[in-house]
Design an enzyme around this catalytic site. Structure first.
Site, PDB file in Angstrom:
ATOM      1  N   GLU A  83       3.129  22.149 -14.479  1.00 38.08           N
ATOM      2  CA  GLU A  83       1.996  22.458 -15.623  1.00 38.08           C
ATOM      3  C   GLU A  83       1.013  21.499 -15.033  1.00 38.08           C
ATOM      4  OE1 GLU A  83       2.177  19.829 -19.539  1.00 38.08           O
ATOM      5  OE2 GLU A  83       3.546  21.479 -19.177  1.00 38.08           O
ATOM      6  N   GLY A 135       1.688  -1.497   3.913  1.00 39.91           N
ATOM      7  CA  GLY A 135       0.966  -2.371   3.523  1.00 39.91           C
ATOM      8  C   GLY A 135       0.637  -3.109   2.637  1.00 39.91           C
ATOM      9  N   ARG A 142      -0.047 -10.871  -2.991  1.00 43.73           N
ATOM     10  CA  ARG A 142       0.545  -9.362  -2.476  1.00 43.73           C
ATOM     11  C   ARG A 142       0.856  -8.212  -4.070  1.00 43.73           C
ATOM     12  NH1 ARG A 142      -0.708 -11.542   1.286  1.00 43.73           N
ATOM     13  NH2 ARG A 142       0.947 -11.772   2.965  1.00 43.73           N
TER      14      ARG A 142
END
Length: 180
Positions: free
Chosen positions: A137, A114, A36
């Site tokens: 900025e 996810g 993952r």
């Protein structure tokens, strides 16, 4: 059934100013393993603000990951340790030049669960006064005002496709349609 994935090991891939990226090896509920990729984010806030004239304050902003400009409600990231309400008030004034005297919490949403843990707190206010724009900025936004009919048309025509903005619009339209 238990859907939980247990992290076996994790590797830091990138540590940035806004996000960190990790790779996790996880054990799946069926006993298999998978990788993952996880984006860690400190969180964000967004404000749907309505002027005394009934106009919703939006900003036009170029979004690099999409390579085009979006129209969305004012929003920004939380600084480490920053209170969400204070951050929402700060972001509204910085990006639009309007200051909220009070905020109503609409809800918290995960935009892309996810792969990211970013939690966005969405607020509503129609209790505002003129303040002072003070952009970062590296931030370039243009505040614009939409009437409620402009919002309805923009949503119908799919001109607004930012999730937090659509959620906030639902709330704003409900509030103002019920107050008529």
């Amino acid at each position: 059934m238990n859907f939980e994935e247990k992290t076996i090991e994790k590797e830091s891939i990138y540590q940035g100013r806004i996000i960190d990226v990790e790779k996790h090896l996880v054990s799946l509920p069926n006993g298999e393993t998978a990788l993952r990729e996880v984006v860690k984010h400190n969180g964000a806030v967004a404000v749907c603000a309505v002027t005394p004239e009934g106009k919703v304050i939006l900003v036009k902003q170029f979004r690099k990951p999409l390579e085009h400009t979006l129209v969305e409600i004012p929003a920004g990231k939380l600084e480490p340790g920053e209170d969400r309400v204070s951050a929402a008030m700060r972001e509204l004034e910085e990006e639009t030049g309007y200051r909220a005297r009070s905020l109503q919490h609409i809800g918290d949403v995960y935009g892309t669960p996810g792969f990211s843990n970013e939690l966005i707190s969405i607020y509503f206010t129609d209790d505002i006064e003129k303040g002072e724009m003070n952009l970062d900025e590296d931030e370039f936004v243009e505040p614009i005002l939409y009437s409620l009919s402009d919002i309805e048309n923009a949503v119908k025509n799919r001109e607004i496709n930012d999730a937090k903005t659509l959620i906030a619009f639902q709330h704003a339209l409900l509030v103002y349609n019920h107050s008529k």
